[in-house]
Design an enzyme around this catalytic site. Structure first.
Site, short mmCIF file in Angstrom:
data_model
loop_
_atom_site.label_atom_id
_atom_site.label_comp_id
_atom_site.label_asym_id
_atom_site.label_seq_id
_atom_site.Cartn_x
_atom_site.Cartn_y
_atom_site.Cartn_z
CB ALA A 12 -0.93 0.01 1.22
N GLY A 14 0.61 5.70 0.64
CA GLY A 14 -0.16 6.88 0.98
C GLY A 14 0.68 8.13 0.85
N GLY A 15 0.15 9.24 1.34
CA GLY A 15 0.83 10.51 1.20
C GLY A 15 2.09 10.62 2.03
CB ALA A 17 4.34 5.92 5.16
CE LYS A 37 1.36 4.79 7.51
NZ LYS A 37 0.07 5.11 8.18
CG ASP A 143 -8.31 8.61 6.01
OD1 ASP A 143 -9.20 8.81 5.16
OD2 ASP A 143 -7.15 8.30 5.69
#
Length: 299
Positions: A12, A14-15, A17, A37, A143
């Site tokens: 995965a 994200g912004g 990590a 992460k 979130d």
């Protein structure tokens, strides 16, 4: 990246990590899979982002509940910080719904209720979190979305990613000038400056997740971000049972209450919503799926 972890593959991004599947090895042939992460290199030396990352680790590690992905440790090396989490074999709900949509199918009502019920139990545990002195931390996830709802191969659903969570004891502020979370899952009060943000924004977002899991459609999805925000402020216009014949009206009614534009009209806690769903299911003669039934359906 933490030296004692062997990266297998990214799972995965994200912004802040990227999350990797990784192996950690020990004496006597010990080996364990974890989710690692890792902060993006371009922000690894930015104090604000480092504080946010540490806050996420501290908050998530405090929540010990079967419906929350466990955080195990924080590692630092020359490249920056890494958050070590338990690896949960499974898929985000977003991927499960996308697969079902591609096959022109919907998840069964009992499975939807079990998934959302697990989500709500995990959220309630987060909302009730206290510090060492027993004072509420007033944690709000901010979130909640299908991307952050992980349905395990064991049939148990867990909430993850507390990166933008709001809490009284954070080292770094996450207030800022912009809204936090994914636009299509924001509550109306997150789009205004009226009143504080509290756990009821997560209840609203969980209502969106429930609506979308029941119908197999997106609830708030405009042609532009501005149009999406306008839809959120207007509220849900159609109940799930209007779009799917086998959704009992009692369950549909609970979903729509969770989606009330006025937060005073919603369920005030995640567990109140969970209890209402179970009551509505009993009234409609629906038995919530067991974890193994969830696992079978999403396999």
């Amino acid at each position: 990246m933490a030296a004692r972890y062997e990266v297998v593959r990214p799972i995965a991004q994200g912004g802040m990590a990227t999350v990797y599947l990784a192996k950690v090895r020990g004496e006597g042939g010990f080996e364990r899979l974890v989710a690692l992460k890792v902060m993006h290199p371009h922000i690894a030396n930015e104090p604000e982002f480092v504080s946010m990352f540490l806050d996420e680790a501290r908050l998530a590690a405090r929540i010990r509940h079967p419906n929350v992905v466990p955080t195990l440790a924080v590692e630092r090396d020359g490249d920056g910080l890494s958050l070590v989490m338990e690896y949960i074999e499974g898929h985000p709900l977003s991927a499960i719904l996308r697969t079902a949509l591609g096959a022109k199918l919907c998840l069964s009502i009992p499975v939807v209720l079990r998934i959302v019920g697990d989500l709500l139990e995990g959220l309630h545990a987060a909302h009730e979190l206290c510090d060492e002195s027993g004072h509420p931390l007033e944690l709000v996830h901010r979130d909640v979305s299908p991307q952050n709802v992980l349905v395990g191969a064991d049939g148990v659903t867990r909430i993850t990613d507390f990166g933008v969570a709001q809490a009284r004891a954070r080292l770094a502020t996450t207030q800022g000038s912009g809204v936090k979370g994914k636009v299509a899952y924001l509550a109306p009060e997150q789009l205004t400056t009226v009143g504080p943000i509290d756990r009821r924004v997560d209840v609203f977002a969980a209502g969106i997740v429930l609506w979308e899991a029941l119908t197999g459609r997106r609830l708030f999805r405009g042609e532009s971000e501005g149009q999406t925000l306008t839809q959120i402020m207007a509220g849900a216009q159609r109940a799930p049972h209007e779009l799917r014949d086998d959704v009992p009206p009692a369950i549909s009614e609970v979903c729509m209450k969770a989606l009330s534009v006025r937060r005073e009209d919603r369920f005030q806690t995640a567990i109140e919503l969970a209890d209402a769903l179970e009551t509505a299911a009993r009234t409609a003669g629906v038995v919530l799926a067991k974890p193994r039934e969830v696992a079978t359906e999403i396999a």
